[in-house]
Design a protein around this motif. Structure first.
Motif, PDB file in Angstrom:
ATOM      1  N   GLY A  82      91.586 118.148  -1.035  1.00  0.00           N
ATOM      2  CA  GLY A  82      91.512 118.015  -2.489  1.00  0.00           C
ATOM      3  C   GLY A  82      90.263 118.622  -3.082  1.00  0.00           C
ATOM      4  N   ARG A  83      89.258 118.864  -2.248  1.00  0.00           N
ATOM      5  CA  ARG A  83      87.975 119.427  -2.711  1.00  0.00           C
ATOM      6  C   ARG A  83      87.905 120.934  -2.502  1.00  0.00           C
ATOM      7  NH1 ARG A  83      83.715 118.650  -5.316  1.00  0.00           N
ATOM      8  NH2 ARG A  83      81.677 119.305  -4.634  1.00  0.00           N
ATOM      9  N   PHE A  84      88.608 121.436  -1.478  1.00  0.00           N
ATOM     10  CA  PHE A  84      88.552 122.861  -1.138  1.00  0.00           C
ATOM     11  C   PHE A  84      89.960 123.425  -1.053  1.00  0.00           C
ATOM     12  CE2 PHE A  84      84.881 120.840   0.875  1.00  0.00           C
ATOM     13  CZ  PHE A  84      83.851 121.616   0.379  1.00  0.00           C
ATOM     14  N   ARG A  85      90.093 124.696  -1.387  1.00  0.00           N
ATOM     15  CA  ARG A  85      91.348 125.392  -1.133  1.00  0.00           C
ATOM     16  C   ARG A  85      91.022 126.843  -0.804  1.00  0.00           C
ATOM     17  NH1 ARG A  85      94.326 125.669  -7.089  1.00  0.00           N
ATOM     18  NH2 ARG A  85      92.905 127.192  -8.012  1.00  0.00           N
ATOM     19  N   SER A  86      91.865 127.394   0.075  1.00  0.00           N
ATOM     20  CA  SER A  86      91.660 128.778   0.512  1.00  0.00           C
ATOM     21  C   SER A  86      92.902 129.227   1.269  1.00  0.00           C
ATOM     22  CB  SER A  86      90.437 128.889   1.427  1.00  0.00           C
ATOM     23  OG  SER A  86      90.679 128.243   2.662  1.00  0.00           O
ATOM     24  N   HIS A  87      92.912 130.492   1.635  1.00  0.00           N
ATOM     25  CA  HIS A  87      93.924 131.004   2.562  1.00  0.00           C
ATOM     26  C   HIS A  87      93.359 130.683   3.938  1.00  0.00           C
ATOM     27  CE1 HIS A  87      97.522 133.175   3.320  1.00  0.00           C
ATOM     28  NE2 HIS A  87      96.916 134.117   4.020  1.00  0.00           N
ATOM     29  N   PHE A  88      93.755 129.532   4.477  1.00  0.00           N
ATOM     30  CA  PHE A  88      93.072 128.888   5.592  1.00  0.00           C
ATOM     31  C   PHE A  88      93.856 128.982   6.892  1.00  0.00           C
ATOM     32  CE2 PHE A  88      92.339 125.253   8.352  1.00  0.00           C
ATOM     33  CZ  PHE A  88      90.960 125.184   8.393  1.00  0.00           C
ATOM     34  N   ALA A  89      93.114 129.141   7.978  1.00  0.00           N
ATOM     35  CA  ALA A  89      93.692 129.009   9.321  1.00  0.00           C
ATOM     36  C   ALA A  89      92.577 128.607  10.283  1.00  0.00           C
ATOM     37  CB  ALA A  89      94.332 130.307   9.781  1.00  0.00           C
ATOM     38  N   ARG A  90      92.967 127.858  11.299  1.00  0.00           N
ATOM     39  CA  ARG A  90      92.030 127.423  12.348  1.00  0.00           C
ATOM     40  C   ARG A  90      92.516 127.996  13.672  1.00  0.00           C
ATOM     41  NH1 ARG A  90      88.406 122.774  13.146  1.00  0.00           N
ATOM     42  NH2 ARG A  90      88.431 122.175  15.348  1.00  0.00           N
ATOM     43  N   PHE A  91      91.553 128.445  14.484  1.00  0.00           N
ATOM     44  CA  PHE A  91      91.857 129.107  15.749  1.00  0.00           C
ATOM     45  C   PHE A  91      91.073 128.470  16.882  1.00  0.00           C
ATOM     46  CE2 PHE A  91      92.270 132.020  12.238  1.00  0.00           C
ATOM     47  CZ  PHE A  91      93.516 132.573  12.433  1.00  0.00           C
TER      48      PHE A  91
END
Length: 168
Positions: A77-86
């Motif tokens: 709710g505080r951050f948004r992005s085109h996100f991925a974890r590796f």
């Protein structure tokens, strides 16, 4: 660099060359790893990479076999992005393309500001300057971010690198 754990060093040694090759737009490390690279007393459990949305998409394709598809980032709710974890040997890597933070009742683009290059065994690793890292941590507003900002404020001017690259 003696303050890097072997695990973090192994991760940086693997990902930084890929970032230099595959990212078209400026990128940098942020978060605890970036603070650590400037000499702050911090620990880093993962590596946060700030990229453009397009470069995040490219990295998602390049590192597809290492992607953690079931991971949901905290503080959504505080951050948004085109996100991925590796998953990488040593530490997880989180890509944040076009990161925004929710502050003052609106979404605001996260700008790293002035970048400096930190040398890690011959690799040039861009991170926000000392002042810009402090600004970023304060804008994120979480307790852990405030601790990192304080650790960076404790550094003497001789403890950080000379700026050689600007994103402005």
């Amino acid at each position: 660099m003696s303050h890097l754990t072997p695990a973090l060093y192994a991760t940086l040694a693997e990902i930084v060359p890929d970032l230099h090759v595959h990212c078209v737009d400026p990128w940098c490390l942020i978060g605890s790893t970036a603070a650590l690279l400037l000499g702050a007393q911090a620990s880093a459990a993962d590596v946060d990479v700030l990229t453009s949305r397009a470069d995040a998409e490219t990295l998602m394709a390049v590192w597809a076999s290492q992607r953690e598809t079931a991971f949901t980032p905290p503080d959504a709710g505080r951050f948004r992005s085109h996100f991925a974890r590796f998953r990488f040997p040593g530490a997880a890597v989180e890509i944040m393309g076009a990161l925004e933070v929710h502050a003052d009742e609106r979404w605001q683009a996260v700008s790293p500001g002035r970048l400096v290059l930190v040398g890690v065994n011959g690799l040039a690793v861009p991170v926000p300057s000392l002042d810009d890292q402090i600004r970023l941590f304060k804008s994120f507003g979480r307790e852990k971010d405030m601790r990192h900002a304080e650790a960076l404020r404790a550094l003497t001017p001789a403890a950080f690198t000379i700026p050689v690259l600007s994103s402005r």
